[in-house]
Design an enzyme around this catalytic site. Structure first.
Site, mmCIF file in Angstrom:
data_model
loop_
_atom_site.group_PDB
_atom_site.id
_atom_site.type_symbol
_atom_site.label_atom_id
_atom_site.label_comp_id
_atom_site.label_asym_id
_atom_site.label_seq_id
_atom_site.Cartn_x
_atom_site.Cartn_y
_atom_site.Cartn_z
ATOM 1 N N PRO A 94 11.684 12.687 10.435
ATOM 2 C CG PRO A 94 13.299 12.671 12.065
ATOM 3 C CD PRO A 94 12.414 13.316 11.485
ATOM 4 N N GLY A 112 7.402 10.549 8.743
ATOM 5 C CA GLY A 112 7.076 10.892 7.384
ATOM 6 C C GLY A 112 6.038 12.500 7.794
ATOM 7 N N GLY A 127 2.803 23.233 9.295
ATOM 8 C CA GLY A 127 4.090 22.789 9.724
ATOM 9 C C GLY A 127 5.157 23.316 8.787
ATOM 10 C CG HIS A 163 -1.878 0.828 1.068
ATOM 11 N ND1 HIS A 163 -2.006 2.114 1.010
ATOM 12 C CD2 HIS A 163 -3.464 0.552 1.129
ATOM 13 C CE1 HIS A 163 -3.244 2.846 0.920
ATOM 14 N NE2 HIS A 163 -4.104 1.894 0.640
#
Length: 483
Positions: free
Chosen positions: A169, A172, A163, A81
């Site tokens: 890191p 995601g 954001g 997926h």
């Protein structure tokens, strides 16, 4: 439950049960209920279905996203997926007492909190999207975690809505949104040839892959009433026949509305004159919930109106007053909800939210008062009947007095609630859509009628109460309500 919202967060973990358990545990809190959890090892993904009260479910999901960010590292994650975040997608779906606009506000709040608490950037999609290009999830998730990581800082079209332009890191980025009920539906073909599945998926505008050795056409039905599940299956079947293959089975990931299955049953069974009210459980729910008159006559009518017209003492004016006040609260809630979350009324967000949160319990309490008023009258009649044959006159008198006080307290409470609702409705006029002024006018009028009717019931009961101190206190309480 006064407000009911569904949330179906998808997390990028479908193989490690301990991690999924930890994420689910993080989301456990009062007012939030787990309806379903699906783990798929091939997709390496889990789908959690929650339902709960508006405020509680937001906090629960925020905590779940934080736990996923702590446990899932996308640098080592692999599965069939597409994914861009440890908490990949978080949609809010209105169920009861909330609108899609409410869910948009929730998505924005949750997105802000995710960035603030966990430094995971957030993209907004579907009804919460800030640009048309981001309404579709596939556009946002293009290139998955690795692609977004490479472009987020340099490509303006990949900047997050909330954001800084940098991915977490290991976790995601996360997509948060508001949408209608979605059905995750997969059709398996009797071939392992993924190229055939890709051609079929392209024709029906869905995705493809290989799961359990079978080619699979995967789809998300975002509006099952416009695109019914049976029509999708037939489309896949027709396209598959062009390549000499056929569907062997299908699966639903997560939950599905009963109506969607009813549509499929009607289609495949070719039932003549089918109507959902022919289903036993639907008919029973309608009757028990007061949405259908007894005997199936006048389907959709509220039996309460007919009960008021019946030649019986209850329900009467007290119950009607409670119903009027409950309707006033409902109208005021509707107006506030349809303005909250809109750009033109963002400066009033706190006031609108406060009004909605107060109106919800008032509405529920008044709905209960409809029956409570009738029950209190019946209790008075029963007390008088018992008194006529009682051997202890003092006990009989005390029983009647207690029943009369209760029959006074119920409409007094209705009047107090209606008075508060009327004030709230009036306060909403300058901070809501002026096109809905007539709805607020109706709400104010209904609340006023409820006050008048309820106080009339209070007054008539006070005439029979012998406790003058109680009667005087009640009269003092009614003075401000009649203004």
């Amino acid at each position: 439950m006064s407000t009911l919202v569904e949330c179906v967060p998808n997390f990028s973990e479908g193989r490690d049960k301990a991690k999924v358990d930890a994420i689910v545990d993080a989301m456990k809190m009062p007012g939030v209920y787990l309806l379903d959890r699906e783990m798929d090892s091939d997709h390496n993904r889990c789908v959690i279905t929650l339902v709960g009260e508006r405020e509680a479910i937001q906090e629960a999901v925020i905590r779940g996203v934080g736990k996923a960010a702590e446990l899932i590292d996308l640098n080592t994650h692999a599965g069939a997926h597409p994914r861009m975040g440890s908490a990949d997608v978080v949609p809010f779906i209105p169920i009861d007492g909330v609108t899609i606009e409410d869910c948009v506000s929730m998505a924005n709040h949750v997105g802000e909190e995710i960035w603030k608490r966990f430094q995971v950037p957030v993209y907004l999609y579907e009804s919460a999207a800030r640009t048309p290009e981001r309404q579709g999830l596939e556009n946002i998730r293009r290139g998955q975690f690795e692609g977004i990581r490479a472009e987020i800082a340099t490509n303006p079209s990949r900047r997050p809505d909330i954001g800084e332009p940098r991915v977490h890191p290991t976790a995601g980025a996360t997509v948060v949104g508001a949408r209608k009920f979605l059905i995750a539906y997969n059709v398996f073909l009797n071939t392992p040839d993924v190229e055939i599945a890709k051609k079929i998926a392209k024709a029906v505008r869905f995705s493809s892959g290989v799961v359990r050795g079978l080619a699979q056409v995967s789809m998300n039905l975002t509006d099952f009433e416009q695109t019914p599940i049976h029509r999708v299956f037939e489309m896949v079947k027709r396209e598959a026949a062009r390549y000499g293959v056929m569907p062997v089975s299908s699966e639903i990931v997560g939950l599905i509305p009963k109506k969607a299955l009813e549509q499929a049953a009607e289609w495949f069974l070719q039932v003549e004159n089918f109507d959902s009210s022919l289903i036993l459980e639907n008919r029973l729910a309608a009757v028990m919930g007061g949405k259908m008159a007894v005997g199936g006559l006048r389907a959709g009518a509220e039996p309460f109106i007919e009960q008021l017209a019946a030649p019986t003492a209850t329900p009467g004016g007290g119950s009607a007053s409670a119903a009027a006040a409950a309707m006033a609260a409902g109208l005021a809630t509707m107006v506030a909800s349809m303005s909250r979350g809109k750009k033109a009324y963002l400066q009033y967000e706190a006031q609108l939210s406060q009004a909605i949160s107060r109106l919800a319990p008032l509405r529920e309490e008044l709905k209960t008062s409809i029956d409570a008023d009738a029950e209190s009258y019946n209790a008075v009649m029963a007390a008088y009947k018992t008194a006529r044959t009682a051997t202890d006159a003092k006990v009989a008198e005390a029983t009647v007095e207690a029943a009369l006080k209760q029959a006074t307290s119920v409409p007094l409470s209705v009047a107090e609630k209606a008075h508060e609702i009327r004030n709230i409705a009036k306060s909403l006029e300058p901070i809501t859509n002026p096109n809905m002024k007539s709805d607020l006018t109706t709400a104010v009028a209904l609340a006023g009628a409820a006050i008048t009717g309820a106080l009339a019931n209070v007054d008539i009961n006070l005439g029979s109460i012998k406790d003058q101190a109680f009667a005087e206190q009640v009269r003092q309480n009614t003075v401000s309500l009649s203004r």
